[in-house]
Design a protein around this motif. Sequence first.
Motif, PDB file in Angstrom:
ATOM      1  N   ASN A   1       0.820  -1.213   0.000  1.00 31.73           N
ATOM      2  CA  ASN A   1       0.000   0.000   0.000  1.00 31.73           C
ATOM      3  C   ASN A   1       0.856   1.267   0.000  1.00 31.73           C
ATOM      4  N   ALA A   2       0.251   2.345  -0.476  1.00 29.49           N
ATOM      5  CA  ALA A   2       0.983   3.595  -0.722  1.00 29.49           C
ATOM      6  C   ALA A   2       1.599   4.162   0.543  1.00 29.49           C
ATOM      7  N   ALA A   3       0.915   4.021   1.677  1.00 31.05           N
ATOM      8  CA  ALA A   3       1.420   4.585   2.934  1.00 31.05           C
ATOM      9  C   ALA A   3       2.753   3.946   3.325  1.00 31.05           C
ATOM     10  N   LEU A   4       2.846   2.628   3.171  1.00 29.95           N
ATOM     11  CA  LEU A   4       4.101   1.943   3.500  1.00 29.95           C
ATOM     12  C   LEU A   4       5.177   2.244   2.456  1.00 29.95           C
ATOM     13  N   LEU A   5       4.777   2.300   1.190  1.00 37.08           N
ATOM     14  CA  LEU A   5       5.739   2.609   0.135  1.00 37.08           C
ATOM     15  C   LEU A   5       6.402   3.971   0.351  1.00 37.08           C
ATOM     16  N   SER A   6       5.638   4.929   0.888  1.00 32.89           N
ATOM     17  CA  SER A   6       6.177   6.279   1.084  1.00 32.89           C
ATOM     18  C   SER A   6       7.234   6.323   2.179  1.00 32.89           C
ATOM     19  N   ARG A   7       7.330   5.266   2.974  1.00 34.56           N
ATOM     20  CA  ARG A   7       8.276   5.242   4.103  1.00 34.56           C
ATOM     21  C   ARG A   7       9.485   4.355   3.845  1.00 34.56           C
ATOM     22  N   VAL A   8       9.563   3.776   2.646  1.00 33.94           N
ATOM     23  CA  VAL A   8      10.685   2.876   2.340  1.00 33.94           C
ATOM     24  C   VAL A   8      11.321   3.261   1.007  1.00 33.94           C
ATOM     25  N   LYS A   9      12.516   2.748   0.803  1.00 33.15           N
ATOM     26  CA  LYS A   9      13.198   2.916  -0.487  1.00 33.15           C
ATOM     27  C   LYS A   9      13.054   1.606  -1.247  1.00 33.15           C
ATOM     28  N   ILE A  10      12.554   1.702  -2.496  1.00 33.87           N
ATOM     29  CA  ILE A  10      12.403   0.505  -3.341  1.00 33.87           C
ATOM     30  C   ILE A  10      13.707   0.263  -4.094  1.00 33.87           C
ATOM     31  N   VAL A  11      14.222  -0.953  -3.988  1.00 29.36           N
ATOM     32  CA  VAL A  11      15.453  -1.323  -4.698  1.00 29.36           C
ATOM     33  C   VAL A  11      15.159  -2.535  -5.574  1.00 29.36           C
TER      34      VAL A  11
END
Length: 422
Positions: free
Chosen positions: A149-159
């Motif tokens: 979900n977008a809320a969790l994505l906004s708090r992490v870096k995607i690699v």
Amino acid sequence: MDLFSSVNDEKKYLPLAEKMRPQTLKDFAGQTEILRGSLGKMIAAGQTPSLIFFGAPGTGKTTLAKIIANTTDSNFIKVNAALSGITEMRGIVKDAEDSRKFYGKQTILFIDEIHRFNKGQQDFLLPYVEDGRVTLIGATTENPFFEVNAALLSRVKIVRLSKLSADDIKKILNRAVTSEKFDAEEKALDIIADFADGDARMALNLLEQAAFTGKISVDSLRDLLGEKIRRYDKKGDNHYDTASAFIKSMRGSDADAAIFYLAKMIDGGEDLNFIARRVVICAAEDVGNADPFALVLANSAAQACQFVGLPEARIILAQAVTYIAGAPKSNAAYLAIDSALRDVKKYGSGEVPKHLRDNQYKGAKTFGHGIGYKYPHDFENHFVCQQYLPDDKISAHYYNPTELGAELAIKNRLKKFWENNR
């Protein structure tokens, strides 16, 4: 028995893939581009943010998470999203808070298959990831932008981790051969590296299975893999030469040659997606509007191959390949877009004529947008002559239809409308 002997005995029974898991970045194979960038610098500095590793199996997601924990001297807790719930997460967070409070030690929570967490489970993690009580590292083979979900994505870096190259796999295999003192033929290692298709875990599992027979040789692999061993070099000249001959045979309307090279690629273990992409591209580039159905068929074939897989996918590809080889040919659309792109790059994109501009927002007509536009469907033959190209491109001409197949009708129609009206 002393503790050291006990640990060694325990390690002896670990799968080879686990035994060979590197502990430092120095021993980590692949992902060079990522590790040379900001992530590598952050790991080296011991300041790693919460992350989600996205990539195919065997690309190093779990290994990299463990290396980060070792490098940053953090506690490492691994859970599988398919088996864990909020109750377990609460206990982990409490232990992480205590570790930080009493021992000054950070906790890395590694969640494998994080895409399997439902929205409630993901939402539970938000405050702890946000205030740093835990450093989250998720791993997934699914696109996180669709599954997290977008809320969790906004708090992490995607690699995003890439598939390992055959050279990367070969380095891992050589390290295992040296460490375990295996007797292995160089050609056999090449075959395993090719067969694993970027998956280090698969490569090490194959190596371990082959080692049970004694010497790791081409013959022992043939016994292990059977027909699957008959592959051609997917990264060398043979790969590209075969693909080139395949495309040129379809373009040249030689259905027999095209089918032969298709068979060679399938038998060689070529990726179905690679083959299907070549077929789709050829349908657009070389058949084009001489037979517009060719692209529809090629795209349907590509999707159907994903749906049914091998061995039946060979039939679907054969249908598309023979159709495209036998279809009338035109590269007019391909030449048109390349000509237009050269024009745009050399001379700029020009200004859209005012009567064609969007007039759906308040105040658009104040700027003259949309005024004077003629709606073609209001006119005879659903056509009306008006300017569509920018002023500085008014005489530009890019698309030159051939007189082959369905494109002849397109040519005649466009000629009727525009021959005296440009």
